[in-house]
Design an enzyme around this catalytic site. Structure first.
Site, PDB file in Angstrom:
ATOM      1  N   ARG A  58      30.724  64.106  19.674  1.00  0.00           N
ATOM      2  CA  ARG A  58      30.571  62.655  19.787  1.00  0.00           C
ATOM      3  C   ARG A  58      31.557  62.077  20.799  1.00  0.00           C
ATOM      4  O   ARG A  58      31.296  61.044  21.417  1.00  0.00           O
ATOM      5  CB  ARG A  58      30.759  61.979  18.414  1.00  0.00           C
ATOM      6  CG  ARG A  58      30.583  60.470  18.438  1.00  0.00           C
ATOM      7  CD  ARG A  58      30.220  59.916  17.061  1.00  0.00           C
ATOM      8  NE  ARG A  58      31.220  60.259  16.064  1.00  0.00           N
ATOM      9  CZ  ARG A  58      32.296  59.517  15.782  1.00  0.00           C
ATOM     10  NH1 ARG A  58      32.527  58.397  16.441  1.00  0.00           N
ATOM     11  NH2 ARG A  58      33.137  59.888  14.839  1.00  0.00           N
ATOM     12  N   TYR A 111      14.138  43.745  31.803  1.00  0.00           N
ATOM     13  CA  TYR A 111      13.453  44.600  30.841  1.00  0.00           C
ATOM     14  C   TYR A 111      13.397  43.891  29.482  1.00  0.00           C
ATOM     15  O   TYR A 111      14.374  43.269  29.050  1.00  0.00           O
ATOM     16  CB  TYR A 111      14.189  45.929  30.730  1.00  0.00           C
ATOM     17  CG  TYR A 111      13.787  46.766  29.543  1.00  0.00           C
ATOM     18  CD1 TYR A 111      12.465  47.192  29.395  1.00  0.00           C
ATOM     19  CD2 TYR A 111      14.701  47.105  28.558  1.00  0.00           C
ATOM     20  CE1 TYR A 111      12.079  47.939  28.295  1.00  0.00           C
ATOM     21  CE2 TYR A 111      14.330  47.864  27.464  1.00  0.00           C
ATOM     22  CZ  TYR A 111      13.020  48.275  27.330  1.00  0.00           C
ATOM     23  OH  TYR A 111      12.630  49.011  26.250  1.00  0.00           O
ATOM     24  N   ASP A 183      21.157  46.929  36.102  1.00  0.00           N
ATOM     25  CA  ASP A 183      20.203  47.930  35.626  1.00  0.00           C
ATOM     26  C   ASP A 183      19.480  48.477  36.854  1.00  0.00           C
ATOM     27  O   ASP A 183      18.731  47.774  37.516  1.00  0.00           O
ATOM     28  CB  ASP A 183      19.213  47.289  34.653  1.00  0.00           C
ATOM     29  CG  ASP A 183      18.292  48.307  33.986  1.00  0.00           C
ATOM     30  OD1 ASP A 183      18.062  49.386  34.573  1.00  0.00           O
ATOM     31  OD2 ASP A 183      17.788  48.014  32.886  1.00  0.00           O
ATOM     32  N   LYS A 208      13.741  57.644  32.019  1.00  0.00           N
ATOM     33  CA  LYS A 208      12.755  57.418  33.072  1.00  0.00           C
ATOM     34  C   LYS A 208      12.945  58.438  34.210  1.00  0.00           C
ATOM     35  O   LYS A 208      12.759  59.630  34.002  1.00  0.00           O
ATOM     36  CB  LYS A 208      12.868  55.979  33.581  1.00  0.00           C
ATOM     37  CG  LYS A 208      12.931  54.920  32.487  1.00  0.00           C
ATOM     38  CD  LYS A 208      11.728  54.892  31.577  1.00  0.00           C
ATOM     39  CE  LYS A 208      11.647  53.641  30.724  1.00  0.00           C
ATOM     40  NZ  LYS A 208      12.741  53.461  29.746  1.00  0.00           N
TER      41      LYS A 208
END
Length: 396
Positions: A58, A111, A183, A208
């Protein structure tokens, strides 16, 4: 002489030795949740080093770190933080900069998940948000207050493919001591590097283009070492970090990213030109087209125009649904950047993320169709679109 071990103990201590005289061409996958140390001193050093890549996954993992370093290099950043999704990266980036009582300036067209977070969750956390037209740098200047800490940008924006003048807007932000988050998912780090244009932080949905194979969910945040260290601390507390197998898949995707993006760029402009002269299409939104209102800006700050475009058809919601339903080969799927062409009807899809009033205020055309071109032959994509637009799908 060592004592014989019970079978359960023997199996618990299985290890794979790293080769000494040869080296794997493909980076190995460190699919482990934690690592052990030879001595107490080594363990203490591992436990207290920030972002140690081999203490607890983590906090860091060698496979994940390799992915982070590769994207940081592509974007020209000092460091990167991989997260469990693009939205996780956006959330971590925002909450690392702003808190209760702070103000954010964001584009009106972003988005849908980002808009939903800023409209619905930010107020709950005591964060005020102002939305402005991304095409007008002065709108950002006018919206900045003494409490403004962050500008949230996306260029090209999803799904209208509008552009933000990154040099102009980031200069305004820097002059006021405001952080800019961009972004860069639609452009990809191959077509655009916002850090070189003045941005402080860059975020991607690695689901993506970076992943490229529709088989992982991941996000990544890039910036200075100081900012990424701070964001990483919060990501670990949120539990938003990426698992090593997804990082390994993302590394695999990165190896072919330049080749894939080159194909996406070439196919998208071919398809956009076809759609721009089709009588059933009212408008095409793609920055590679000369008639796009920000085409000159796109040529200035992008080296390629990407594989996402959108186009408007008549008939409102029903018209958009009819075109999407008439496509035989494009997959109806809420993503892009894949090996296959993916299509969505944004107004229908985002209705679940926004109220009807928010959807209307967003300026999203009801008949807008978003197309993320894949790696298929461009002529086959065009033939599929032709059948859907002419009401004669090839599969019927």
């Amino acid at each position: 002489m060592s004592l014989p071990l019970a079978s359960s103990t023997l199996l618990a201590r299985i290890a794979v030795e790293e080769p000494v005289t040869s080296h794997p061409v493909a980076p190995p996958l460190f699919q482990t949740s934690t690592f052990w140390a030879e001595t107490p001193g080594c363990f203490a050093a591992m436990a207290t080093q920030a972002r140690h890549p081999a203490f607890y996954t983590r906090y860091g993992n060698p496979t994940t770190r390799a992915f982070e370093d590769a994207v940081a290099a592509l974007e020209g950043g000092e460091a990167a933080l991989a997260t469990a999704s693009g939205m996780a990266a956006i959330m971590v980036a925002i909450l690392d900069v702003v808190g209760r009582g702070d103000h954010v300036v964001a584009q009106e067209v972003l988005y849908g998940g980002t808009v939903g977070w800023l409209r619905n969750l930010a107020p709950y956390l005591g964060i005020d948000v102002t939305f402005v037209d991304q095409r007008d740098p002065d709108a950002f200047r006018s919206a900045i207050r003494s409490t403004t800490r962050l500008l949230v940008l996306e260029t090209p924006s999803n799904p209208m493919m509008r552009l933000t003048d990154l040099r102009a807007v980031t200069a305004i932000a820097r002059a006021r001591g405001v952080v800019t988050l961009v972004d860069n998912t639609i452009a990809s780090p191959i077509n655009q590097q916002p850090l070189s244009l003045g941005a402080d932080l860059v975020v991607h949905s690695a689901t993506k283009y970076i992943g490229g194979h529709s088989d992982l969910s991941a996000g990544i945040l890039v910036g200075s070492a100081e900012r990424i260290k701070s964001a990483s601390d919060k990501a670990c507390l949120f539990g938003a970090t990426l698992d090593p197998f997804a990082a390994w898949l993302a590394l695999r995707g990165l190896r072919t990213l330049p080749l894939r993006v080159e194909r996406h760029n070439a196919t998208a402009i071919t398809v956009a030109r076809y759609l721009s002269v089709h009588p059933a299409v009212a408008a095409v939104h793609y920055p590679g087209l000369a008639q796009h209102p920000e085409h000159a800006l796109a040529r200035d700050q992008m080296s390629g125009f990407g594989g996402v475009l959108s186009f408007e058809v008549g008939g409102g919601l029903a018209g958009g649904e009819a075109v999407v339903a008439g496509l035989c080969h494009a997959h109806r799927s809420a993503s892009f950047g894949s090996f296959s062409t993916l299509v969505v009807h944004p107004a229908a899809m985002w209705a679940g993320m926004m109220t009807s009033e928010q959807l209307a205020a967003s300026g999203l055309p009801a008949g807008l169709v978003r197309l993320g071109v894949g790696l298929e032959e461009p002529s086959d994509i065009i033939a599929d679109l032709q059948g859907a637009l002419n009401g004669m799908p090839a599969c019927r």
